[in-house]
Design a protein around this motif. Structure first.
Motif, mmCIF file in Angstrom:
data_model
loop_
_atom_site.group_PDB
_atom_site.id
_atom_site.type_symbol
_atom_site.label_atom_id
_atom_site.label_comp_id
_atom_site.label_asym_id
_atom_site.label_seq_id
_atom_site.Cartn_x
_atom_site.Cartn_y
_atom_site.Cartn_z
ATOM 1 N N LYS A 61 -43.034 -34.090 -40.674
ATOM 2 C CA LYS A 61 -43.169 -33.660 -39.125
ATOM 3 C C LYS A 61 -42.250 -34.649 -38.409
ATOM 4 O O LYS A 61 -42.226 -35.938 -38.545
ATOM 5 N N GLY A 62 -41.459 -33.984 -37.674
ATOM 6 C CA GLY A 62 -40.620 -34.750 -36.634
ATOM 7 C C GLY A 62 -39.430 -33.925 -36.248
ATOM 8 O O GLY A 62 -39.413 -32.670 -36.788
ATOM 9 N N LYS A 63 -38.564 -34.346 -35.552
ATOM 10 C CA LYS A 63 -37.479 -33.608 -35.248
ATOM 11 C C LYS A 63 -36.187 -33.962 -35.901
ATOM 12 O O LYS A 63 -36.063 -35.153 -36.005
ATOM 13 N N MET A 64 -35.121 -33.027 -36.393
ATOM 14 C CA MET A 64 -34.221 -33.357 -37.199
ATOM 15 C C MET A 64 -33.045 -33.412 -36.294
ATOM 16 O O MET A 64 -32.874 -32.489 -35.383
ATOM 17 N N GLU A 65 -32.138 -34.260 -36.535
ATOM 18 C CA GLU A 65 -30.951 -34.264 -35.768
ATOM 19 C C GLU A 65 -29.917 -34.591 -36.712
ATOM 20 O O GLU A 65 -29.910 -35.250 -37.791
ATOM 21 N N ILE A 66 -28.743 -33.798 -36.695
ATOM 22 C CA ILE A 66 -27.554 -33.853 -37.864
ATOM 23 C C ILE A 66 -26.222 -34.097 -36.877
ATOM 24 O O ILE A 66 -25.834 -33.246 -35.836
ATOM 25 N N LYS A 67 -25.544 -35.278 -37.285
ATOM 26 C CA LYS A 67 -24.154 -35.310 -36.599
ATOM 27 C C LYS A 67 -23.246 -34.746 -37.652
ATOM 28 O O LYS A 67 -23.268 -35.241 -38.715
ATOM 29 N N THR A 68 -22.339 -34.087 -37.268
ATOM 30 C CA THR A 68 -21.123 -33.657 -37.931
ATOM 31 C C THR A 68 -20.107 -34.891 -38.113
ATOM 32 O O THR A 68 -19.417 -34.870 -37.168
ATOM 33 N N VAL A 69 -19.863 -35.441 -39.496
ATOM 34 C CA VAL A 69 -18.574 -36.227 -39.611
ATOM 35 C C VAL A 69 -17.387 -35.722 -39.439
ATOM 36 O O VAL A 69 -16.628 -35.935 -38.924
ATOM 37 N N TYR A 70 -17.509 -34.608 -40.384
ATOM 38 C CA TYR A 70 -16.209 -33.716 -40.466
ATOM 39 C C TYR A 70 -16.682 -32.439 -40.983
ATOM 40 O O TYR A 70 -17.649 -32.241 -41.706
ATOM 41 N N CYS A 71 -15.717 -31.518 -40.893
ATOM 42 C CA CYS A 71 -15.932 -30.377 -41.415
ATOM 43 C C CYS A 71 -14.671 -29.559 -41.655
ATOM 44 O O CYS A 71 -13.627 -29.397 -40.755
ATOM 45 N N LEU A 72 -14.046 -29.384 -43.040
ATOM 46 C CA LEU A 72 -12.768 -28.910 -43.490
ATOM 47 C C LEU A 72 -12.864 -27.413 -43.900
ATOM 48 O O LEU A 72 -13.595 -27.284 -44.895
ATOM 49 N N GLN A 73 -12.342 -26.567 -43.391
ATOM 50 C CA GLN A 73 -12.344 -25.113 -43.867
ATOM 51 C C GLN A 73 -10.916 -24.725 -44.513
ATOM 52 O O GLN A 73 -9.981 -25.088 -44.065
ATOM 53 N N ALA A 74 -11.188 -24.086 -45.465
ATOM 54 C CA ALA A 74 -10.011 -23.233 -46.223
ATOM 55 C C ALA A 74 -10.487 -21.817 -46.479
ATOM 56 O O ALA A 74 -11.361 -21.528 -47.522
ATOM 57 N N GLY A 75 -10.108 -21.007 -45.721
ATOM 58 C CA GLY A 75 -10.554 -19.474 -45.681
ATOM 59 C C GLY A 75 -12.057 -19.461 -45.588
ATOM 60 O O GLY A 75 -12.550 -19.949 -44.465
ATOM 61 N N ASP A 76 -12.712 -19.021 -46.771
ATOM 62 C CA ASP A 76 -14.184 -18.517 -46.385
ATOM 63 C C ASP A 76 -15.006 -19.629 -46.874
ATOM 64 O O ASP A 76 -16.292 -19.409 -47.399
ATOM 65 N N ILE A 77 -14.377 -20.920 -47.191
ATOM 66 C CA ILE A 77 -15.200 -21.774 -47.756
ATOM 67 C C ILE A 77 -14.973 -23.154 -46.940
ATOM 68 O O ILE A 77 -13.702 -23.404 -46.360
#
Length: 126
Positions: A61-77
């Motif tokens: 039980k609690g609140k989730m927080e998520i920080k995106t450090v990076y996101c690299l995209q190549a087409g649909d992946i």
């Protein structure tokens, strides 16, 4: 819940899904043909196993927080790295660094196909 239309928005969408407390809402973020690592050293796949892992996570039980450090995209992946935690007030119940692989769906939304929730921890051994 609507899937994110940008891969880099998947972490925020996952946190929002978790914070509803609803199993089906969280499950909608995942491609259950993939893999989830709900705890170090435990890799699972299949809808029933995914659902079991999601229920176990929601039991914290609690609140989730998520920080995106990076996101690299190549087409649909895309591959992303996150820093996430679940807190209850000032108490940190879980804190980790993860790696996720995302796949764009036919409708343009993004789902998580590999969720290694602890995959970027410095002391993790493969």
């Amino acid at each position: 819940m609507n899937l994110p239309k940008k891969a880099e928005d998947a972490h925020a969408a996952l946190a929002a899904a978790f914070n509803t407390g609803n199993v089906a809402t969280v499950m909608s973020m995942y491609d259950v043909t993939g893999v989830i690592v709900p705890e170090p050293g435990k890799s699972i796949s299949g809808k029933e196993n995914f659902e079991e892992a999601v229920k176990a996570l929601l039991s914290i039980k609690g609140k989730m927080e998520i920080k995106t450090v990076y996101c690299l995209q190549a087409g649909d992946i895309a591959v992303a790295r996150s820093e996430w935690n679940i807190t209850d007030g000032d108490e940190v119940k879980v804190s980790a660094k993860g790696i996720e692989v995302l796949k764009q769906q036919d409708d343009g939304g993004w789902k998580i196909i590999v969720d290694h929730a602890f995959g970027a921890e410095a002391d993790l051994l493969a």
